[in-house]
Design a protein around this motif. Structure first.
Motif, PDB file in Angstrom:
ATOM      1  N   THR A 101     -38.355  28.824  -3.524  1.00 47.24           N
ATOM      2  CA  THR A 101     -38.158  30.199  -3.081  1.00 47.24           C
ATOM      3  C   THR A 101     -37.193  30.946  -4.002  1.00 47.24           C
ATOM      4  O   THR A 101     -37.423  32.096  -4.366  1.00 47.24           O
ATOM      5  N   GLN A 102     -36.126  30.266  -4.386  1.00 51.87           N
ATOM      6  CA  GLN A 102     -35.183  30.915  -5.303  1.00 51.87           C
ATOM      7  C   GLN A 102     -35.900  31.319  -6.594  1.00 51.87           C
ATOM      8  O   GLN A 102     -35.694  32.420  -7.103  1.00 51.87           O
ATOM      9  N   LYS A 107     -37.874  35.492 -10.154  1.00 54.13           N
ATOM     10  CA  LYS A 107     -38.936  36.096 -10.958  1.00 54.13           C
ATOM     11  C   LYS A 107     -39.064  37.578 -10.639  1.00 54.13           C
ATOM     12  O   LYS A 107     -39.254  38.406 -11.537  1.00 54.13           O
ATOM     13  N   LEU A 108     -38.973  37.899  -9.347  1.00 50.58           N
ATOM     14  CA  LEU A 108     -39.034  39.308  -8.949  1.00 50.58           C
ATOM     15  C   LEU A 108     -37.879  40.090  -9.570  1.00 50.58           C
ATOM     16  O   LEU A 108     -38.052  41.212 -10.063  1.00 50.58           O
ATOM     17  N   GLU A 112     -37.354  43.253 -12.602  1.00 51.12           N
ATOM     18  CA  GLU A 112     -36.487  44.445 -12.552  1.00 51.12           C
ATOM     19  C   GLU A 112     -35.424  44.392 -13.644  1.00 51.12           C
ATOM     20  O   GLU A 112     -34.520  45.233 -13.675  1.00 51.12           O
ATOM     21  N   GLY A 113     -35.516  43.364 -14.485  1.00 44.61           N
ATOM     22  CA  GLY A 113     -34.541  43.226 -15.554  1.00 44.61           C
ATOM     23  C   GLY A 113     -33.198  42.696 -15.099  1.00 44.61           C
ATOM     24  O   GLY A 113     -32.181  42.897 -15.766  1.00 44.61           O
ATOM     25  N   LYS A 114     -33.194  42.020 -13.965  1.00 49.15           N
ATOM     26  CA  LYS A 114     -31.917  41.510 -13.451  1.00 49.15           C
ATOM     27  C   LYS A 114     -31.941  39.997 -13.306  1.00 49.15           C
ATOM     28  O   LYS A 114     -33.000  39.380 -13.260  1.00 49.15           O
ATOM     29  N   THR A 115     -30.755  39.436 -13.232  1.00 46.29           N
ATOM     30  CA  THR A 115     -30.629  38.018 -12.941  1.00 46.29           C
ATOM     31  C   THR A 115     -29.869  37.874 -11.636  1.00 46.29           C
ATOM     32  O   THR A 115     -29.274  38.825 -11.144  1.00 46.29           O
ATOM     33  N   ARG A 116     -29.900  36.658 -11.104  1.00 44.78           N
ATOM     34  CA  ARG A 116     -29.183  36.467  -9.833  1.00 44.78           C
ATOM     35  C   ARG A 116     -27.686  36.642 -10.042  1.00 44.78           C
ATOM     36  O   ARG A 116     -26.969  37.066  -9.142  1.00 44.78           O
TER      37      ARG A 116
END
Length: 920
Positions: A101-102, A107-108, A112-116
């Motif tokens: 799930t993570q 990936k989503l 958006e060009g972001k990381t966790r």
RNA sequence: GGGCGAAUAGCUCAGCUGGUUAGAGCACCUGCCUUACACGCAGGGUGUCGGGGGUUCGAAUCCCUCUUCGCCCA
């Protein structure tokens, strides 16, 4: 919803789409799937509990045909037991699926060009939560579409507050029992997921790589060098020694000498360790303790340093204890790029002796398929040996059986050599490890509730461990956490232990074995008595269905096009014990035709019944005196009892008192046999013979018509019951149209049939069937057009035959209709005729002037005669062999003697027939 | 490298602890709109039970061996 339609308005093809959804909603509304804890015998109720917990699919999953297979198996069992009178609970639910799930949400974010890391831990977890709330659990809705009769009021989720409490409780117990500990060792690390993995999560796959032979020069002796062979040259920067076998004469004198590690230009010792395999490669092994589990053990034995030379993302970097080992040119370079650079450098420095192709198994992350990097780190582990011992015992002593049986050996083998379980994951999505450390006094403890101050020094700066737990650390509690553990709940008292666990063999270790351990550790009782491991759905090339191959089958599409029953029947029919199911994703029509065709056939039998029987009340089956039954009635009732008994053997027993006995250990769970038996009864016996035999009786009037109506309804009703677990929709929708239907009842809750004692006289109908079959065959042999009526003269050479002939004439109308042949008692006229022998010496003579020519008839009968003679000779040979008559079981010998008498009479009859025809 | 399993009809498979004339579904061939059903009906088996050897009165079934596949584990 009594059908408003009249029988002839029922469409000739079963319309699954129009039926299934509303039917399911009705079941659910009526609480048909709901389990009542108070009714379980364990709670003082009157019904044996029968419980299955679903293998929780990932919360983000979409239903694929593998789930379809798995769920159908469970649903068949659960529906069968529900009808058999058990208090049935099928617990549904989902798994939060940590890494999977993570990964999906990351990936989503990436899109958006972001990381966790951009979001930060808290915001990221919130983001996953809302993702799961919005899109998660769709698979449970999809399960309804295939008819899964789970108790949705008990839907569970591994990351719910209730189940999180269970996770925390067992963690604390294990921690306090010293069965959870923190270890510093080499684990499997996924550089893409940036987390450690358990041994089971790092999957092997055979790869053709290279074996590089690299020369390490001996310090102070430029003439000498040791060549090491390695599949992973990039790890040489972390080498701390070269090991040779202590008895290896090639290197004995070099033990204790120092070598110059190329590229890094470090000096490392030559050590002796019997772990080295002299036959592999050059017999000299580079030791990289921080990046290889075996080398780690060697390093520990020899008290060697353990430098880490890669960053978590597997780029080359100085890490713990490795200051200055990684040259500036390699820093930040990804491991495989670094490998190429280093190999090139070794070659240019003349250190590369040779490269050979090499087959070996490389471990990959089971979630993202990245090559796993062994890595030295601090992780939490569960000490497995004390948990494994009772789990091993439970299978060995038969409290748990594993089907197919051969998997028991696999289970025992794994548990016997079990290693400790790495349960910490460097993820954010999951149950956070409930251990807090006090920075003031270094006190460390696992807490059931979040602590505010240190239990030892009272400090308030407590810090919780950053890691989360392996997803499977919550799954292994599933059979009791879903029932309310750790609280002492009514559900738990009523429904634990569960009965059957249905899953794929792939997760025997991940999940099944660990559930057994957890169940025994926490509840002191096995979580289930049967593990049923089913096969995999594959395509026509026997490849596993997968998204990446694009060879999957969407069960919902199958449901749309052919109906859930067609899907289910097709899957169950192909479900040999532990056997893979082959389906063609390119031709759904062909793949699911068996189920679709059978559903339609059932529908049409029902249609016929409703037309002929009508809606007027029928007599209760029980009220019909046996004397009123015809031979056909007796025959079909006997066939029904046989079918019921065969279905019971195929499915059961559902449980045993105490451990499985040797005899029952492999009994039951033959879902394919159940499907085939029920199909054969309804189609080949009921529809093909009994319905045909009943037609003329239904056209008549009076008592016999009433008997026929009642038997027809009874037998069809029973057939629907046998089939309901496999094909719940079409059977339920037909059942409620029967004249015996009582409003408000459900087939899903109707009683499972029980076989009745055999009725005498049923076998007399076999003679009718034989006569019909024989005439049909002659018609085909002589190509008599279907429209052409023919006659058959019945010849009875003796008194027995005469009595039998009476039977035939009694059913002459039926024979006339089914074989298109009129029976005559007069002697056959002379001339060309076809001849056939029936049992009991009866004979049919079909005068077919102009069709049968003498020569052909002689040839035909002659061939039959030869075949029979051959068999009879063999039989006689056996019977005249004293070794056979002396050693074989007497009842077998007796049976063979009877057979000999019958065959002899038949052959003699055939011989005289041939003689009459003028054959030589 | 270790362990386990499979090989039976064109395909997918049944055939349990040895004893029917080796079966089913699909596919295939022939003939049929026989007033429930052509998604059907009737008829048809198209097979050296992977090769070889052994045990036995008797082997698809038990044992050995070879060949070919598959799975699990290291």
């Amino acid at each position: 919803m009594t059908p408003p339609e009249t029988p002839d308005e029922i469409p000739p093809h079963y319309d699954a789409a129009a039926t299934e959804r509303t039917l399911y909603e009705e079941w659910e509304r009526a609480g048909v799937f709901h389990a009542d804890a108070a009714r379980s015998t364990r709670s003082g109720g009157d019904r044996d509990p029968f419980v299955i917990v679903i293998p929780p699919p990932n919360v983000t999953a979409a239903l694929h045909v593998g789930h379809g297979l798995n769920s159908t198996v469970q649903d068949v069992l659960v529906r069968w037991r529900r009808m058999a009178g058990d208090e049935v609970l099928w617990v549904p639910g989902t798994d939060h699926a940590g890494i999977a799930t993570q990964n999906v949400v990351e990936k989503l974010l990436a899109a958006e060009g972001k990381t966790r890391q951009d979001l930060g831990r808290e915001a990221f977890v919130e983001r996953v939560k809302s993702f799961v709330t919005e899109t998660g659990g769709q698979i449970l809705r999809q399960l309804r579409a295939i008819g899964a009769s789970a108790d949705w009021t008990r839907t569970a989720y591994t990351l719910s507050p209730e189940l999180s409490r269970a996770v925390r409780e067992i963690f604390v117990r294990l921690y306090d029992d010293k069965l959870i500990y923190r270890g510093h060792r080499v684990i499997h690390w996924c550089p893409r997921c940036l987390t450690s993995l358990s041994d089971e999560e790092a999957e092997h796959s055979e790869t053709t790589g290279s074996l590089w032979h690299i020369a390490y020069p001996v310090v102070g002796d430029p003439a000498r060098q040791i060549v090491v062979a390695t599949t992973r040259p990039e790890t040489m920067l972390g080498d701390v020694a070269v090991a040779v076998h202590p008895d290896d004469d090639r290197y004995r004198d070099l033990i204790g000498k120092r070598l110059l590690l190329p590229i890094a230009n470090f000096e490392i010792p030559v050590i002796a360790d019997s772990y080295v395999d002299r036959a592999f490669g050059t017999g000299a092994v580079k030791i990289t303790p921080a990046h290889d589990p075996n080398d780690f053990e060697v390093g520990k034995r020899h008290a060697l340093p353990m430098p880490v030379i890669m960053a978590p993302d597997a780029t080359m970097a100085d890490g713990a204890d490795s200051a200055g080992r990684v040259p500036a040119t390699l820093r930040g370079i990804e491991r495989f790029a670094a490998r190429r650079m280093m190999v090139a450098q070794l070659e240019s420095e003349g250190r590369l002796v040779k490269v050979e192709p090499h087959q070996h198994a490389v471990r990959h992350c089971y979630r993202c398929d990245t090559v796993v990097e062994p890595r030295l780190s601090d992780q939490w582990f569960v000490k497995m040996a004390p948990l494994a011992a009772p789990a091993l015992e439970a299978v060995k002593d038969g409290r748990i059986r594993i089907l197919p049986e051969r998997h028991e050996a696999v289970y025992i083998n794994w548990l016997t050599g079990i290693r400790d379980w790495n349960i910490s994951r460097q993820l954010w999505w999951g149950h956070r490890i409930p251990v807090w450390r006090c920075p003031d006094c270094s006190h460390e403890k696992a807490y059931r509730d979040d602590p505010t101050s240190c239990g030892q020094c009272g400090g308030t700066a407590l810090q919780q461990d950053e890691d989360v737990l392996d997803t499977w650390f919550s799954s292994w509690l599933w059979p009791f956490s879903t029932l309310g553990w750790p609280d002492d709940t009514a559900d738990q008292r009523a429904f634990y232990p569960t009965d059957v666990l249905v899953t794929a063999p792939e997760i025997l270790f991940f999940w099944v074995a660990r559930m057994i351990m957890a169940g025994l550790y926490v509840k002191k009782e096995v979580p289930f008595h049967t593990v049923y491991l089913h096969g995999t759905v594959r395509d026509m090339q026997h490849r596993k269905m997968s998204k990446s191959l694009g060879n999957g089958i969407d069960p919902l599409q199958v449901v749309d096009e052919f109906g859930a029953d067609a899907l289910r029947f097709t899957l169950m029919q192909g479900m040999g014990l532990g056997v893979d199911v082959m389906l063609d994703p390119a031709d759904l029509e062909k793949s699911f035709a068996p189920g679709r065709n059978f559903a339609t056939k059932l529908w049409n039998i029902g249609r016929f019944l409703l037309m002929q029987v009508g809606a007027e009340p029928v007599r209760a089956f029980e009220s019909i005196p046996e004397t009123a039954l015809t031979n056909a009635d007796r025959w079909i009732l006997n066939r029904l009892s046989t079918a019921i008994a065969e279905c019971d053997v195929a499915l059961g027993p559902a449980r045993t008192a105490g451990p499985w006995s040797e005899g029952l250990r492999v009994a039951g769970m033959r879902l394919d046999a159940h499907a085939e038996t029920a199909r054969r009864f309804v189609w080949n016996e009921l529809a093909d013979w009994y319905v045909e035999a009943a037609k003329s009786r239904l056209l008549g009037s009076g008592d016999d018509r009433e008997v026929a109506r009642a038997i027809l309804v009874h037998v069809f009703d029973q057939g629907l019951r046998l089939l309901h677990p496999i094909m719940p929709f079409v059977t339920e929708s037909l059942w409620r149209r029967l004249p015996t239907f009582e409003a408000g009842t459900f087939l899903a809750r109707a009683n499972w049939p029980t076989p009745a004692p055999a009725l005498s006289g049923g076998e007399r109908f076999d003679l009718i069937r034989e006569a019909i079959g024989t005439v049909r065959q002659l018609r085909a042999d002589y190509s008599i057009p279907p429209g052409q009526k023919i006659v058959a003269h019945v010849v009875s050479p003796d008194a027995t035959a005469k009595a039998r002939a009476a039977l035939l004439f009694h059913e002459a109308a039926l024979i006339a209709r089914m074989a298109r042949c009129e029976l005559l008692s007069t002697p056959a006229p002379g001339g060309a005729a076809a001849h056939a022998l029936l049992s009991h010496g009866l004979e049919l003579v079909l005068p077919l002037a102009g069709v049968v020519d003498l020569q052909k008839e002689i040839t035909r009968l002659g061939a039959e005669h030869v075949a029979l003679s051959k068999q009879l000779d063999a039989l006689r040979g056996r019977l005249s062999n004293e070794k056979f008559t002396g050693k074989a079981p007497p009842e077998l010998v007796e049976a063979e003697r009877t057979k000999e008498r019958e065959w002899t009479a038949r052959r003699d009859q055939m011989q005289s027939k041939l003689h009459d025809l003028g054959a030589a």
